[in-house]
Design a protein around this motif. Structure first.
Motif, PDB file in Angstrom:
ATOM      1  N   HIS A  99       0.698  -1.113  -0.073  1.00  0.00           N
ATOM      2  CA  HIS A  99       0.109   0.159   0.069  1.00  0.00           C
ATOM      3  C   HIS A  99       0.790   1.240  -0.040  1.00  0.00           C
ATOM      4  N   ALA A 100       2.144   1.157   0.788  1.00  0.00           N
ATOM      5  CA  ALA A 100       2.917   2.215   0.750  1.00  0.00           C
ATOM      6  C   ALA A 100       3.507   2.666  -0.388  1.00  0.00           C
ATOM      7  N   VAL A 101       3.908   1.537  -1.288  1.00  0.00           N
ATOM      8  CA  VAL A 101       4.331   1.570  -2.499  1.00  0.00           C
ATOM      9  C   VAL A 101       3.540   2.422  -3.578  1.00  0.00           C
ATOM     10  N   GLU A 102       2.071   2.043  -3.317  1.00  0.00           N
ATOM     11  CA  GLU A 102       1.271   2.430  -4.174  1.00  0.00           C
ATOM     12  C   GLU A 102       1.016   3.915  -4.129  1.00  0.00           C
ATOM     13  N   GLN A 103       1.142   4.377  -2.658  1.00  0.00           N
ATOM     14  CA  GLN A 103       0.963   5.794  -2.352  1.00  0.00           C
ATOM     15  C   GLN A 103       2.048   6.613  -3.051  1.00  0.00           C
ATOM     16  N   VAL A 104       3.153   6.073  -3.033  1.00  0.00           N
ATOM     17  CA  VAL A 104       4.454   6.861  -3.546  1.00  0.00           C
ATOM     18  C   VAL A 104       4.157   6.855  -5.183  1.00  0.00           C
ATOM     19  N   VAL A 105       3.797   5.836  -5.731  1.00  0.00           N
ATOM     20  CA  VAL A 105       3.608   5.779  -7.225  1.00  0.00           C
ATOM     21  C   VAL A 105       2.726   6.989  -7.433  1.00  0.00           C
ATOM     22  N   LYS A 106       1.525   6.825  -6.888  1.00  0.00           N
ATOM     23  CA  LYS A 106       0.541   7.791  -6.937  1.00  0.00           C
ATOM     24  C   LYS A 106       1.016   9.389  -6.700  1.00  0.00           C
ATOM     25  N   ALA A 107       1.637   9.389  -5.908  1.00  0.00           N
ATOM     26  CA  ALA A 107       2.243  10.728  -5.587  1.00  0.00           C
ATOM     27  C   ALA A 107       3.189  11.212  -6.706  1.00  0.00           C
ATOM     28  N   ALA A 108       4.021  10.321  -7.189  1.00  0.00           N
ATOM     29  CA  ALA A 108       4.932  10.526  -8.293  1.00  0.00           C
ATOM     30  C   ALA A 108       4.117  10.866  -9.555  1.00  0.00           C
ATOM     31  N   ALA A 109       2.916  10.208 -10.024  1.00  0.00           N
ATOM     32  CA  ALA A 109       2.550  10.271 -11.131  1.00  0.00           C
ATOM     33  C   ALA A 109       3.508   9.991 -12.268  1.00  0.00           C
ATOM     34  N   PRO A 110       4.317   9.065 -12.296  1.00  0.00           N
ATOM     35  CA  PRO A 110       5.602   8.876 -13.178  1.00  0.00           C
ATOM     36  C   PRO A 110       5.247   8.814 -14.589  1.00  0.00           C
ATOM     37  N   ALA A 111       6.105   9.382 -15.318  1.00  0.00           N
ATOM     38  CA  ALA A 111       5.922   9.307 -16.909  1.00  0.00           C
ATOM     39  C   ALA A 111       7.388   9.775 -17.435  1.00  0.00           C
ATOM     40  N   GLY A 112       7.496   9.301 -18.524  1.00  0.00           N
ATOM     41  CA  GLY A 112       8.884   9.669 -19.285  1.00  0.00           C
ATOM     42  C   GLY A 112       9.933   8.990 -18.569  1.00  0.00           C
ATOM     43  N   LEU A 113      11.151   9.745 -18.304  1.00  0.00           N
ATOM     44  CA  LEU A 113      12.386   9.131 -17.690  1.00  0.00           C
ATOM     45  C   LEU A 113      12.156   9.329 -16.101  1.00  0.00           C
ATOM     46  N   ILE A 114      12.450   8.501 -15.448  1.00  0.00           N
ATOM     47  CA  ILE A 114      12.507   8.488 -13.794  1.00  0.00           C
ATOM     48  C   ILE A 114      13.885   8.022 -13.487  1.00  0.00           C
ATOM     49  N   LEU A 115      14.530   8.747 -12.428  1.00  0.00           N
ATOM     50  CA  LEU A 115      15.679   8.332 -11.783  1.00  0.00           C
ATOM     51  C   LEU A 115      15.197   7.881 -10.535  1.00  0.00           C
ATOM     52  N   GLU A 116      15.963   6.763 -10.049  1.00  0.00           N
ATOM     53  CA  GLU A 116      15.583   6.389  -8.755  1.00  0.00           C
ATOM     54  C   GLU A 116      16.787   6.022  -7.793  1.00  0.00           C
ATOM     55  N   PRO A 117      16.930   7.039  -6.483  1.00  0.00           N
ATOM     56  CA  PRO A 117      18.220   6.897  -6.033  1.00  0.00           C
ATOM     57  C   PRO A 117      17.892   5.862  -4.802  1.00  0.00           C
ATOM     58  N   GLY A 118      18.908   4.757  -4.801  1.00  0.00           N
ATOM     59  CA  GLY A 118      18.621   3.757  -3.772  1.00  0.00           C
ATOM     60  C   GLY A 118      17.674   2.794  -4.129  1.00  0.00           C
ATOM     61  N   ALA A 119      17.952   2.201  -5.288  1.00  0.00           N
ATOM     62  CA  ALA A 119      16.720   1.315  -5.760  1.00  0.00           C
ATOM     63  C   ALA A 119      16.524   0.079  -4.853  1.00  0.00           C
ATOM     64  N   GLY A 120      17.504  -0.513  -4.363  1.00  0.00           N
ATOM     65  CA  GLY A 120      17.687  -1.530  -3.045  1.00  0.00           C
ATOM     66  C   GLY A 120      17.013  -2.814  -3.762  1.00  0.00           C
ATOM     67  N   GLU A 121      15.957  -3.317  -3.274  1.00  0.00           N
ATOM     68  CA  GLU A 121      15.321  -4.790  -3.813  1.00  0.00           C
ATOM     69  C   GLU A 121      14.536  -4.591  -4.844  1.00  0.00           C
ATOM     70  N   GLY A 122      14.086  -3.216  -5.306  1.00  0.00           N
ATOM     71  CA  GLY A 122      13.490  -3.205  -6.617  1.00  0.00           C
ATOM     72  C   GLY A 122      11.891  -3.220  -6.467  1.00  0.00           C
ATOM     73  N   VAL A 123      11.474  -2.968  -5.279  1.00  0.00           N
ATOM     74  CA  VAL A 123       9.783  -3.182  -5.168  1.00  0.00           C
ATOM     75  C   VAL A 123       9.353  -1.910  -5.783  1.00  0.00           C
TER      76      VAL A 123
END
Length: 275
Positions: free
Chosen positions: A44-68
């Protein structure tokens, strides 16, 4: 909310090591501590972040970790470049995502990377220990459109004005960026469980900057925050004329503590003093 597998403030892995050896941490636990790793495990927290980010195009992710978060962002159709400093995690994530055309994993320090020469956004569950370094990188990146970051709750509240006070970083960047707190993420959403809750902080570049001279605006704000003279008025009167009139125009009482001056009031103050 994710079930907690930790007791106190150490991980399930650490508990097993303690049972085996009578205490201590595994090499992975030491790496997690050194790299400030707290992995997001609550869907659910992952979904909250994705919704807040509204990703499109190129995204850079610092600290990808385990990739969730990496895979969740890529599932929206965005192209994600994940940066991971831990070589073991980077290798595992690269192997798991090698067939995903929308994911690229880079082993290395995000803050040492050169920003793309085209519009991009940053989204990440970032290490608490280098939050300011990552935020500064984002603010300095010419083509950054937004940054949606999981940070310590207190940090997000300070930068977004949620305490009713405003930080120097926020005020300095206000003519070009907006800051918004978009939700709280409880500490039980992470493994290992950190000692504090987190929040989603979103920084957006204004499509139309507020039209101030960067150098002159910085000089004004830094002088005000320096506290020289015992009050904002006294500090500013060392270098500017008509300060009482400018404070009045901005709706700032003469005895207002500098941290309680809203960024919009700083803009009015600047424009009045630089007519």
């Amino acid at each position: 909310m994710a079930q907690s597998f930790a007791f106190g403030e150490y991980s399930h892995t650490q508990k097993k090591a303690a049972q085996r050896k009578g205490g201590g941490r595994t090499p992975r636990d030491r790496a997690r501590r050194e790299l400030s790793q707290n992995f997001l495990v609550d869907r659910h927290a992952v979904e909250q972040v994705v919704k807040a980010a509204a990703p499109a195009g190129l995204i850079l992710e610092p600290g990808a970790g385990e990739g969730v978060l990496t895979t969740a962002l890529a599932s929206t159709g965005a192209h994600v470049i994940g940066y991971e400093l831990d070589p073991l995690l980077a290798a595992k994530l690269r192997a798991r995502t090698r067939d995903s055309s929308g994911i690229e994993i880079v082993k290395g320090d995000f803050t040492a990377a050169r920003p793309p020469a085209k519009p991009f956004a940053v989204v990440g569950n970032i290490p608490y220990s280098i939050t300011s370094k990552i935020v500064n990188w984002c603010l300095a990146a010419e083509h950054l459109t937004s940054a949606t970051l999981l940070t310590q709750l207190e940090y997000a509240r300070k930068r977004s004005g949620d305490f009713g006070r405003w930080s120097l970083v926020t005020v300095l960047s206000w003519p070009w960026f907006t800051w918004e707190l978009l939700g709280r993420i409880e500490r039980t959403s992470f493994r290992p469980v950190p000692s504090v809750d987190s929040a989603i902080l979103r920084i957006d570049r204004r499509p139309d900057p507020l039209g101030v001279d960067e150098r002159a605006y910085r000089e004004l704000v830094e002088l005000g925050f320096a506290g020289v003279g015992g009050s904002l008025r006294a500090s500013l009167e060392r270098h500017y004329r008509h300060v009482p009139q400018a404070l009045c125009a901005a709706g700032i009482a003469p005895d207002t503590v500098v941290a309680f001056v809203h960024p919009d009031q700083w803009i009015t103050l600047f424009r009045t003093l630089h007519r």
